[in-house]
Write a protein that holds these residues in place. Sequence first.
Motif, PDB file in Angstrom:
ATOM      1  N   GLY B 242       1.690  -4.892  -3.175  1.00 25.41           N
ATOM      2  CA  GLY B 242       0.343  -4.343  -3.340  1.00 25.41           C
ATOM      3  C   GLY B 242       0.104  -3.172  -2.402  1.00 25.41           C
ATOM      4  O   GLY B 242      -0.413  -2.120  -2.796  1.00 25.41           O
ATOM      5  N   THR B 243       0.503  -3.345  -1.149  1.00 27.80           N
ATOM      6  CA  THR B 243       0.258  -2.294  -0.160  1.00 27.80           C
ATOM      7  C   THR B 243       1.061  -1.046  -0.480  1.00 27.80           C
ATOM      8  O   THR B 243       0.539   0.067  -0.424  1.00 27.80           O
ATOM      9  CB  THR B 243       0.650  -2.803   1.248  1.00 27.80           C
ATOM     10  N   ILE B 244       2.336  -1.249  -0.819  1.00 31.89           N
ATOM     11  CA  ILE B 244       3.176  -0.078  -1.119  1.00 31.89           C
ATOM     12  C   ILE B 244       2.666   0.634  -2.372  1.00 31.89           C
ATOM     13  O   ILE B 244       2.589   1.861  -2.413  1.00 31.89           O
ATOM     14  CB  ILE B 244       4.656  -0.503  -1.288  1.00 31.89           C
ATOM     15  N   SER B 245       2.279  -0.133  -3.370  1.00 34.21           N
ATOM     16  CA  SER B 245       1.772   0.490  -4.597  1.00 34.21           C
ATOM     17  C   SER B 245       0.498   1.278  -4.321  1.00 34.21           C
ATOM     18  O   SER B 245       0.330   2.393  -4.805  1.00 34.21           O
ATOM     19  CB  SER B 245       1.492  -0.574  -5.658  1.00 34.21           C
ATOM     20  N   LEU B 246      -0.375   0.680  -3.535  1.00 31.89           N
ATOM     21  CA  LEU B 246      -1.636   1.367  -3.217  1.00 31.89           C
ATOM     22  C   LEU B 246      -1.357   2.641  -2.413  1.00 31.89           C
ATOM     23  O   LEU B 246      -1.935   3.693  -2.679  1.00 31.89           O
ATOM     24  CB  LEU B 246      -2.563   0.434  -2.438  1.00 31.89           C
ATOM     25  N   ALA B 247      -0.444   2.504  -1.452  1.00 29.39           N
ATOM     26  CA  ALA B 247      -0.109   3.677  -0.628  1.00 29.39           C
ATOM     27  C   ALA B 247       0.454   4.784  -1.510  1.00 29.39           C
ATOM     28  O   ALA B 247       0.135   5.956  -1.328  1.00 29.39           O
ATOM     29  CB  ALA B 247       0.902   3.283   0.440  1.00 29.39           C
ATOM     30  N   ALA B 337      12.655  -3.860  -0.602  1.00 27.28           N
ATOM     31  CA  ALA B 337      13.304  -3.177  -1.731  1.00 27.28           C
ATOM     32  C   ALA B 337      12.699  -3.636  -3.053  1.00 27.28           C
ATOM     33  O   ALA B 337      12.390  -2.820  -3.927  1.00 27.28           O
ATOM     34  CB  ALA B 337      14.805  -3.455  -1.706  1.00 27.28           C
ATOM     35  N   ILE B 338      12.488  -4.959  -3.167  1.00 29.40           N
ATOM     36  CA  ILE B 338      11.908  -5.482  -4.410  1.00 29.40           C
ATOM     37  C   ILE B 338      10.492  -4.938  -4.583  1.00 29.40           C
ATOM     38  O   ILE B 338      10.101  -4.451  -5.637  1.00 29.40           O
ATOM     39  CB  ILE B 338      11.872  -7.032  -4.382  1.00 29.40           C
ATOM     40  N   ALA B 339       9.719  -5.016  -3.481  1.00 32.20           N
ATOM     41  CA  ALA B 339       8.314  -4.617  -3.549  1.00 32.20           C
ATOM     42  C   ALA B 339       8.164  -3.121  -3.808  1.00 32.20           C
ATOM     43  O   ALA B 339       7.204  -2.673  -4.437  1.00 32.20           O
ATOM     44  CB  ALA B 339       7.609  -5.018  -2.259  1.00 32.20           C
ATOM     45  N   ALA B 340       9.132  -2.328  -3.298  1.00 28.09           N
ATOM     46  CA  ALA B 340       8.975  -0.874  -3.378  1.00 28.09           C
ATOM     47  C   ALA B 340       9.682  -0.269  -4.587  1.00 28.09           C
ATOM     48  O   ALA B 340       9.512   0.927  -4.850  1.00 28.09           O
ATOM     49  CB  ALA B 340       9.517  -0.238  -2.099  1.00 28.09           C
ATOM     50  N   ALA B 341      10.466  -1.093  -5.296  1.00 27.71           N
ATOM     51  CA  ALA B 341      11.275  -0.543  -6.386  1.00 27.71           C
ATOM     52  C   ALA B 341      10.408   0.213  -7.397  1.00 27.71           C
ATOM     53  O   ALA B 341      10.739   1.333  -7.810  1.00 27.71           O
ATOM     54  CB  ALA B 341      12.054  -1.655  -7.070  1.00 27.71           C
ATOM     55  N   GLY B 342       9.281  -0.399  -7.757  1.00 24.18           N
ATOM     56  CA  GLY B 342       8.402   0.225  -8.749  1.00 24.18           C
ATOM     57  C   GLY B 342       7.855   1.556  -8.269  1.00 24.18           C
ATOM     58  O   GLY B 342       7.865   2.564  -8.994  1.00 24.18           O
ATOM     59  N   PHE B 678      -5.199 -13.180   3.634  1.00 28.70           N
ATOM     60  CA  PHE B 678      -4.934 -11.879   4.245  1.00 28.70           C
ATOM     61  C   PHE B 678      -4.687 -10.825   3.158  1.00 28.70           C
ATOM     62  O   PHE B 678      -5.163  -9.693   3.250  1.00 28.70           O
ATOM     63  CB  PHE B 678      -3.706 -12.019   5.148  1.00 28.70           C
ATOM     64  N   ALA B 679      -3.957 -11.236   2.111  1.00 28.51           N
ATOM     65  CA  ALA B 679      -3.686 -10.312   0.995  1.00 28.51           C
ATOM     66  C   ALA B 679      -4.991  -9.865   0.346  1.00 28.51           C
ATOM     67  O   ALA B 679      -5.183  -8.687   0.028  1.00 28.51           O
ATOM     68  CB  ALA B 679      -2.797 -10.993  -0.034  1.00 28.51           C
TER      69      ALA B 679
END
Lengths: 218, 798
Positions: B242-247, B337-342, B678-679
């Motif tokens: 979520g954080t990486i996508s938002l960023a 890596a998994i979270a940021a792949a998209g 927290f999420a």
Amino acid sequence: MVLSVENVTKSFAGADGATPVLRGVDLQMQAGETLALTGESGSGKSTLLHLVGGLDVVDSGVIRVNGQDITEMDDTARAALRRSEVGVVFQQFNLIPSLTVAANIAFQARLSGRHDPTQVAALAKALGLTPHLEKYPEAISGGQQQRVAIARTLAARPRLVLADEPTGNLDEATAAEVLDQMLALVTETGAALMVVTHSQAVADRMSRHVHLSQGRLA
Amino acid sequence: MTLTVFTALLSHWRRNWLQFFALIAGLALATALWSGVQAINAEARASYDAAAATLGEGQFDQLVPRAGGTVPQDTYVALRRAGWQVSPILEGRLDADRGRVRVLGIDPLTAPGTMAPVAMNADADLGAFLEGELVFANAETADRLEGQIPQRILIDEGIAPGIAVTDIGAAQRLLEADGQLSRLTLARVQPMGLPPLSAVAPDLTRQPAQDAGANRLTDSFHLNLTAFGLLSFAVGIFIVHGTISLAFEQRRGMVRTLRALGVPLRTLVVLTIAELVVFAVLAGAVGVALGYVMASVLLPNVAATVQGLYGAQVAGTLQLRPEWWVSGMAIALGGTAIAAAGALWKIAHMSILESARPRAWSVASGSGATRLGAVALGLFGLGAGIAIWGQGLLLSFALLACVLIGAALILPLMLRSAVGLAERLSTTVIWQWFWADTRQQVPGLSLALMALLLATAANVGVSTMVSSFRVTFVDFLDQRLAPELFVQIEDEARSAEVETVLRNEAREVLPLLSVETEIAGVPSDLFGVRVGPTYRENWLFLDRSGDVWSQVADEDAVVVSEQLARRAGLWVGDPVRVAPDVTLPIAGIVADYGNPLGQAVMSETLFRSIYPDQIATQFGVRTEDPEALTRILLDDLGLPPAAVIDQARIKAFSLSVFERTFTITGALNVLTLGVAAFAILMSLLTLASLRVPQLAPVWALGMTRRDLGRLELLRSVILALLTTLLAIPLGLLLAWVLLAYVNVEAFGWQLPMYLFPGHYAVLSLFAIVAAAVAALWPAFRLSRTPPSSLLKVFANDR
């Protein structure tokens, strides 16, 4: 010759098939020349500017910047061209919001390896940005943001400056002021300037004026 | 150029510290939960191994005194002279100033191969050890012994905690037990033609090696913990994603600008990866450290649990083991890596002329939810296929993954449908706007809500599993330890005498006759039991046919254990040949957790008719006064203390140990829900700036900022409630997969599943409270948004 556009065509895919936007455009610009590119909405002005700036690729035809055929370049070579030969001033300013005004002005010059702190200071002074150098873009007005965008482009000393509606988001007085400063600086650096505009007042300030209609220069 | 671009990329985080904090904290928490659980597991396993290796526990048959007490050294000498391959062991407690130490004296020359793994190195030669000059212990134990004993102490971290190993002679001197031994270990292979043990050492009895039952239960416990750790990590990864996508959404403009200014795409992608690697390493280090703290706090409970349950000792303090450092860092990098792949894929494929404006998640199209829903259905289909046709532990975990990921992916679609329905049903304009606005918020909050879904489902699932395990085990204890006393005699000649006394003094006497045999090709114990109220009231069947015990008493049927039934491919109603001329149908299947041998139970009378020479040496005894009966058995009959086992006390202790197991599960529950809260907090805070343009028009039309704040809070609570309602069935499904598939594949027996509605209600309440607490601060901030900020939305010169 700084810019040479020969028989350039460009179409975009749409729901009803390919829509031609440019239908064989020819254009040349010399160093120091200023050119206003006008036309109705959808006439292809911004598309031509993007092609010249190496932001998009032609369907056919040839574009040369400083004698280099950019239509034959790959993505990396076009990126290098944008770093060093061409400067683009966008209607939406496109500043980096997380960098200060000073860092934004110096940014493209750093990328192109032509960073000169003295010149950055001089540009900031000429554009009235000195008091705002440590601020972030969100803290200054739209007119000031556009000045930062112009300073960023000119600090890299490109041979060709492309401006897409640079005063489109500004009020009349601010627009006139920003235009004055841009023209003065372009004249000083000897770059060629192509301005896409709807404004007759802006067009009248340029040394040459071409009109784009239905994908062709009138 | 590289440095300039990297600085520009990093500047985003400097100006958005909250996002940076969310990214680092999310990844660190995810890693912490994973590595904390792994640390506990690794520590526990290492301790078992050390204990087993040091003591030879469970590996070898032992000779112990029949009447308790010690073995005279002369007996050992006599056995060796007779050719028996035995090795002496003396064990005892030594009271040191800084705590008790268990001294273990061994003879390295006669000890079986895998015993006494004393690290002989340059400092410690065998000669010095044999001369009693050396004691081996781990650092903590060595510290306790320092200055307390005359021997030189050498550190060997392979020695179990609290144990000091030395030569048998040195141990006898330290423990003031000259000429005495605790027991003798028997080598697995003995010479042919040995004189019988009863002739050489009549006072000793042979105690068989422990079976693998305890290990299997221990493994089950660890598997459960690992599954929990993995689920917790998945929750954390949702935060990071979520954080990486938002960023990325917020940096979309920057990416376009950088490319327009001449930064090559390749450079941009490489630098973005470098940036993420730096963050992952940083967060991974923080996470492993946090996991270490978490494990340190929880380990005393785990240590007590496994020690009490399985008799294995776990160090009370953690050692920094390289394997879980590596595992923690690997999972942090892999998770990133998994979270940021998209996001990376989007950067790599984003057109340079694409809109520079950050696409607010809130306006992300509903087609995304539909697409995710379709993927979810595909995963459910795959899961169903695995459930029907799949076999093996790996496929069981794949089934688990299909169910969980599918449920998470279908969540936005289900929430959108539920909110859409509410929108259609609402009649006032405010509520219509509220539901429409909520529908718009679902895509933006969906990742956080997925995290909440997984956290709550994991809690429901693991709680169900642990509680089912507890209920089953308590039932099992009730069943197997129902008699208050258990009497075991060595001398068959006294069987009748003991039984007579017991009959006179006890409410019910349950002689236990048994032979080792092979039933349907499976090594098994065949028991003959006296069917009575104890069996009828306490034994629970996994499956049964009619009145099981009446059929057994009438010699018409047998009861078999689940292990025997599964391995032999038998079930209730099937005939089974339990003795050469006896084939009876199976009337009931009972659980026999952790026993690798099969088990069949028939009536005492039938057993005696088949094996007339077998004499009962074991008796279960039902009595109102175990203490009084124990006194009679010890004082009047002269039985040794080891012959009478107070099972009620064992049961009470086992139950108290289970309560400690719950402490661990409870702590992990709170932690995962905390991570999910927290999420939600981070999502709400990072979305807050995007909310202003959506809320400003409603404010301008007459709604107060306080009303807007209240509605924001209400929205979070409603979405959390809906998510929790979905999480409960998902959690139950998760528990079912763990109990019915994973456990069966891993250990060969299935645990029955019990439901605990009260528990789920409390967990749901916790989840909703967690979401509400997370939403409080953003709602409060919204209610205090200055009018000037709201007015900026309407200004032309932005």
